[in-house]
Design an enzyme around this catalytic site. Structure first.
Site, PDB file in Angstrom:
ATOM      1  N   HIS A 125      -9.592   1.621   4.461  1.00 47.22           N
ATOM      2  CA  HIS A 125      -8.350   1.747   5.214  1.00 47.22           C
ATOM      3  C   HIS A 125      -8.585   2.709   6.377  1.00 47.22           C
ATOM      4  CE1 HIS A 125      -4.273   2.822   6.293  1.00 47.22           C
ATOM      5  NE2 HIS A 125      -3.892   1.698   5.717  1.00 47.22           N
ATOM      6  N   GLU A 133      -5.815  -4.655  10.433  1.00 47.34           N
ATOM      7  CA  GLU A 133      -4.803  -3.626  10.656  1.00 47.34           C
ATOM      8  C   GLU A 133      -5.072  -2.866  11.944  1.00 47.34           C
ATOM      9  OE1 GLU A 133      -2.674  -2.563   6.762  1.00 47.34           O
ATOM     10  OE2 GLU A 133      -4.346  -1.203   6.981  1.00 47.34           O
ATOM     11  N   GLY A 167       2.168   2.434  10.624  1.00 52.06           N
ATOM     12  CA  GLY A 167       3.131   3.523  10.453  1.00 52.06           C
ATOM     13  C   GLY A 167       3.828   3.939  11.740  1.00 52.06           C
ATOM     14  N   GLU A 221      -6.920   5.050   7.514  1.00 50.60           N
ATOM     15  CA  GLU A 221      -6.631   6.463   7.191  1.00 50.60           C
ATOM     16  C   GLU A 221      -7.800   7.088   6.435  1.00 50.60           C
ATOM     17  OE1 GLU A 221      -2.839   5.760   5.336  1.00 50.60           O
ATOM     18  OE2 GLU A 221      -2.043   5.169   7.289  1.00 50.60           O
ATOM     19  N   LYS A 251       0.223   4.301  -0.333  1.00 54.24           N
ATOM     20  CA  LYS A 251      -0.356   5.530   0.236  1.00 54.24           C
ATOM     21  C   LYS A 251      -0.072   6.716  -0.698  1.00 54.24           C
ATOM     22  CE  LYS A 251      -0.095   3.346   4.672  1.00 54.24           C
ATOM     23  NZ  LYS A 251      -0.095   3.443   6.097  1.00 54.24           N
ATOM     24  N   ASN A 307       0.879  -1.170   0.000  1.00 52.90           N
ATOM     25  CA  ASN A 307       0.000   0.000   0.000  1.00 52.90           C
ATOM     26  C   ASN A 307       0.916   1.219   0.000  1.00 52.90           C
ATOM     27  OD1 ASN A 307      -1.784   2.067   0.497  1.00 52.90           O
ATOM     28  ND2 ASN A 307      -2.261   1.450   2.607  1.00 52.90           N
ATOM     29  N   SER A 361       3.053  -2.026  10.246  1.00 55.40           N
ATOM     30  CA  SER A 361       4.503  -2.125  10.476  1.00 55.40           C
ATOM     31  C   SER A 361       5.069  -3.525  10.200  1.00 55.40           C
ATOM     32  CB  SER A 361       4.861  -1.666  11.882  1.00 55.40           C
ATOM     33  OG  SER A 361       4.456  -0.317  12.079  1.00 55.40           O
TER      34      SER A 361
END
Ligand code: PGA
Length: 256
Positions: free
Chosen positions: A99, A171, A177, A101, A15, A13, A217
């Site tokens: 996701h 996730e 991150g 985010e 991003k 991904n 991560s």
């Protein structure tokens, strides 16, 4: 991983990283570094503007290209949005949906996630549906309830036949991150729970066949241990997917 029953999928991904020219170079590097992986599928989810170059660069390899988001309507007055058909026509095979985010910064809800999954399936794209708890939820002991609810709402109205095309990515938000990976036990526990939720909704056979990835991560160092867990069928990889060498090591770990 349990290759007897389900496909292992390693997905990057990117991003909001890499311009179209950079995408071309990075995919060429990944293609070389990854080689001829036998046991897992490899997907790279890239920014919209990189897709055309990415599809071209990944041609004649086993790397499939994915998008990171899409709109749920087929067309219309939705300035700045991209439809599933637009992605499909470019050669996209997968799309990340929900996701954290997107949920956190762009107000996506369980309802829009559900609508997007349906639109993606209708266009012939495979959704990678993200679920995961915050640190607060984990500390309050409601991880399993929260994830069960996210899955039930995401899959509302999805048939058993459609479920076969769906990948779920667990996730934990606190691990994305942050460099703070879930332990392999934590990843296994929640991925197994996701399978139980799917079993309750769709029965044992489909639950056994669905790919459940871990994301947060994951890197070249911890991938082997995470992927060794029986219910962790791959990874959704952010940071480490931007370095060809690191990403290739994760793919290699999935091929052991
Ligand atoms: P990360 O991101 O690997 O950089 O933690 C994972 C993701 O957000 O999918």
């Amino acid at each position: 991983m349990n290759r007897r029953y389900r496909k292992t999928i390693i997905a990057g991904n990117w991003k909001m990283n890499k311009t179209p020219a950079e995408a071309k170079t990075l995919i060429a590097d990944i293609k070389t570094a990854v080689g001829k992986q036998k046991w897992c599928d490899v997907v790279l989810c890239v920014p919209f503007v990189d897709i055309a170059n990415a599809v071209k660069a990944a041609k004649d390899s086993r790397i499939a290209i994915g998008a990171e988001n899409m709109h749920f309507e087929k067309s219309g007055a939705f300035t700045g949005e991209i439809s599933a058909d637009m992605l499909k026509e470019l050669g996209v095979k997968y799309v990340i949906i929900g996701h954290s985010e997107r949920r956190q910064y762009f107000a996506e809800t369980d309802n829009t996630v559900n609508l997007k999954i349906k639109a993606a399936l209708e266009a012939g794209l495979r959704p990678i549906v993200c679920v995961g708890e915050t640190l607060e939820q984990r500390e309050a002991g409601i991880t399993e309830e929260h994830i069960a609810m996210q899955i039930k709402l995401a899959l509302a109205g999805i048939t058993a036949e459609q479920l076969r095309k769906i990948v779920i990515a667990y996730e934990p938000i606190w691990a994305i991150g942050t460099g703070k990976t879930a332990t392999s036990e934590q990843a296994q526990e929640v991925c197994a729970h996701i399978r139980t939720v799917i079993r309750n909704l769709y029965g044992a056979r489909l639950a056994r066949a669905i790919t459940v990835q871990y994301g947060g991560s994951m890197n070249a160092k911890n991938a082997a241990e995470l992927l060794a867990q029986p219910d962790v069928d791959g990874g959704l990889i952010g940071g480490a997917s931007l370095k060809a060498g690191d990403f290739a090591l994760i793919v290699e770990a999935a091929n052991q």
